[in-house]
Scaffold this active site. Structure first.
Site, PDB file in Angstrom:
ATOM      1  N   GLU A  82      28.938   9.176 -11.752  1.00 32.02           N
ATOM      2  CA  GLU A  82      30.375   9.659 -10.887  1.00 32.02           C
ATOM      3  C   GLU A  82      30.556   8.148 -10.081  1.00 32.02           C
ATOM      4  OE1 GLU A  82      29.581  14.012  -9.930  1.00 32.02           O
ATOM      5  OE2 GLU A  82      28.310  12.551  -8.843  1.00 32.02           O
ATOM      6  N   CYS A  96      32.787   3.213  -3.850  1.00 32.53           N
ATOM      7  CA  CYS A  96      31.579   3.332  -3.963  1.00 32.53           C
ATOM      8  C   CYS A  96      31.019   3.290  -5.511  1.00 32.53           C
ATOM      9  CB  CYS A  96      30.951   4.617  -3.079  1.00 32.53           C
ATOM     10  SG  CYS A  96      29.272   4.783  -3.226  1.00 32.53           S
ATOM     11  N   CYS A 103      19.008   7.505 -11.936  1.00 35.77           N
ATOM     12  CA  CYS A 103      18.357   6.380 -11.072  1.00 35.77           C
ATOM     13  C   CYS A 103      16.603   6.520 -11.429  1.00 35.77           C
ATOM     14  CB  CYS A 103      18.589   6.374  -9.589  1.00 35.77           C
ATOM     15  SG  CYS A 103      17.650   4.794  -8.756  1.00 35.77           S
ATOM     16  N   CYS A 107      13.838   8.633  -5.053  1.00 36.53           N
ATOM     17  CA  CYS A 107      13.744   9.027  -3.727  1.00 36.53           C
ATOM     18  C   CYS A 107      14.014  10.307  -3.331  1.00 36.53           C
ATOM     19  CB  CYS A 107      15.075   8.356  -2.703  1.00 36.53           C
ATOM     20  SG  CYS A 107      14.862   6.478  -2.919  1.00 36.53           S
ATOM     21  N   CYS A 110      17.617  12.369  -2.595  1.00 33.56           N
ATOM     22  CA  CYS A 110      18.713  12.078  -3.510  1.00 33.56           C
ATOM     23  C   CYS A 110      18.959  12.713  -4.703  1.00 33.56           C
ATOM     24  CB  CYS A 110      18.457  10.457  -3.725  1.00 33.56           C
ATOM     25  SG  CYS A 110      19.755   9.679  -4.768  1.00 33.56           S
ATOM     26  N   SER A 185      23.611  -2.548  -1.733  1.00 37.88           N
ATOM     27  CA  SER A 185      22.506  -1.392  -0.982  1.00 37.88           C
ATOM     28  C   SER A 185      21.260  -1.307  -1.742  1.00 37.88           C
ATOM     29  CB  SER A 185      22.950  -0.337  -0.590  1.00 37.88           C
ATOM     30  OG  SER A 185      22.044   0.447  -0.032  1.00 37.88           O
ATOM     31  N   SER A 208      18.335   0.566   2.171  1.00 36.68           N
ATOM     32  CA  SER A 208      17.780   1.905   2.688  1.00 36.68           C
ATOM     33  C   SER A 208      16.388   2.212   3.230  1.00 36.68           C
ATOM     34  CB  SER A 208      17.937   2.768   1.173  1.00 36.68           C
ATOM     35  OG  SER A 208      19.210   2.750   0.787  1.00 36.68           O
ATOM     36  N   ASN A 284      22.822  14.960   3.641  1.00 38.25           N
ATOM     37  CA  ASN A 284      23.640  15.436   2.914  1.00 38.25           C
ATOM     38  C   ASN A 284      23.154  16.510   2.022  1.00 38.25           C
ATOM     39  OD1 ASN A 284      26.473  14.513   3.935  1.00 38.25           O
ATOM     40  ND2 ASN A 284      25.627  12.762   3.067  1.00 38.25           N
ATOM     41  N   CYS A 327      26.814  10.522   0.853  1.00 38.48           N
ATOM     42  CA  CYS A 327      25.643   9.685   0.393  1.00 38.48           C
ATOM     43  C   CYS A 327      24.488  10.678  -0.155  1.00 38.48           C
ATOM     44  CB  CYS A 327      25.008   9.026   1.767  1.00 38.48           C
ATOM     45  SG  CYS A 327      25.897   7.446   1.971  1.00 38.48           S
TER      46      CYS A 327
END
Ligand code: SF4
Length: 334
Positions: A82, A96, A103, A107, A110, A185, A208, A284, A327
């Site tokens: 996405e 973004c 990934c 984390c 996430c 980032s 982060s 979020n 995020c």
């Protein structure tokens, strides 16, 4: 690559220039629109070089119409990821971008990390995300003003492709964007951060951070075990001093995890006397995860402590959480 095509067909070098102007600057929608080339050459190009590496699968637009999320499928293997466009009230249009599918960093807060790692995106696939939205915005007589590597994936673990993509974004003969409008980032891969800086990267940097100390950071972000916070901050501080550029620190506020007054005081003392800006990001929610967003009161209290300690910060306005585009919410689904 267009250079190869021009070389193989023994074409004059101005064909590359014409291509770049039409493709990256005029943002043509297909090779049929490459009108500076004769038709037979356009047909040959069509057979030799695909116009884009991505296929749009689905589009979601937030209720406020300020955030748009595209589920892309890459043509090479049909894997999906996405990308998000944020239309800010001040006129900026930020893409973004994702640099990976999933990934490997994992984390705990996430959604992308929970997908696992499914592969790196190539420079072409990264650039095509921005070109896609550039073409959308062109129809509204607008442009992409900012690019942030804050979508899926850790940019410093796909460094070569990220650097190649940035060189296309900033090349005056291609997209010609100022590097100051690009933000990389990272979750904090210190070794590759050094490589990025040695390479001469002149864009913005964001870390982060998400915790005010090594112990809590290790619990939230497994990468912290390998790259201790002190070393990381040392590299960022010397970069900030050398360039006089503020480094952004992203701090997601999670209810009862990292949002206490003590956490805020610790964060303030960690960042005191550093050239920084802290982005406080209300967490979020993610499907299947019990973590919760900090209360409004906790966010205000946290912010107040930073204000009292003179730590430059803002509380990020959440955009696109109704379409899981905010995020930490990207998970390859719409
Ligand atoms: S926050 Fe970034 S680095 Fe961490 S798992 Fe998510 S995408 Fe990867």
């Amino acid at each position: 690559m267009i250079e190869n095509f021009v070389h193989i067909h023994s074409l004059p070098s101005y064909r590359v220039k014409q291509f770049n102007v039409a493709y990256y600057q005029e943002l043509i929608g297909s090779y049929d629109d490459l009108l500076t080339w004769p038709k037979d050459l356009r047909l040959q190009l069509q057979k030799a070089l695909r116009f884009t590496s991505l296929r749009e699968i689905k589009r979601a637009v937030s209720l406020h119409h300020d955030t748009e999320k595209i589920l892309f499928e890459r043509i090479s293997d049909n894997k999906r990821f996405e990308t998000v466009l944020m239309r800010h009230a001040d006129g900026r249009n930020t893409v973004c971008v994702s640099c990976m599918i999933g990934c490997p960093v994992g984390c705990i807060f996430c959604a992308t990390g929970r997908m696992g790692f499914q592969g790196n995106l190539t420079a072409e696939e990264i650039v095509d995300q921005v070109l896609f939205f550039s073409r959308v915005l062109k129809k509204e007589k607008q442009t992409v003003t900012n690019i942030v590597f804050m979508g899926m994936g850790e940019p410093l673990l796909n460094l070569n492709n990220v650097l190649d993509a940035i060189s296309i974004f900033t090349d005056p003969k291609k997209m010609g964007m100022s590097e100051r409008r690009i933000t990389v980032s990272t979750s904090g891969h210190t070794d590759n951060l050094k490589k990025l800086l040695v390479h001469g990267y002149a864009g913005r940097l964001a870390l982060s951070l998400h915790a005010p100390n090594q112990k809590l950071r290790e619990q939230l972000m497994p990468i912290a075990k390998k790259f201790p916070l002190d070393d990381l901050l040392g590299v960022l501080q010397s970069h900030a001093e050398k360039t006089n550029k503020r480094v952004s620190f992203e701090y997601t506020l999670i209810n009862g995890v990292n949002d206490t007054r003590k956490n805020a005081e610790e964060l303030a003392s960690l960042l005191r006397h550093r050239l920084t800006h802290v982005n406080l990001i209300p967490f979020n929610p993610i499907l299947g995860l019990s973590l919760k967003r900090s209360t409004v009161e906790a966010i205000q209290n946290f912010s107040r402590v930073l204000t009292n300690k003179h730590v430059h910060h803002t509380v990020r306005v959440t955009m696109g959480d109704d379409i899981a585009a905010a995020c930490g919410q990207l998970a390859g689904k719409i």
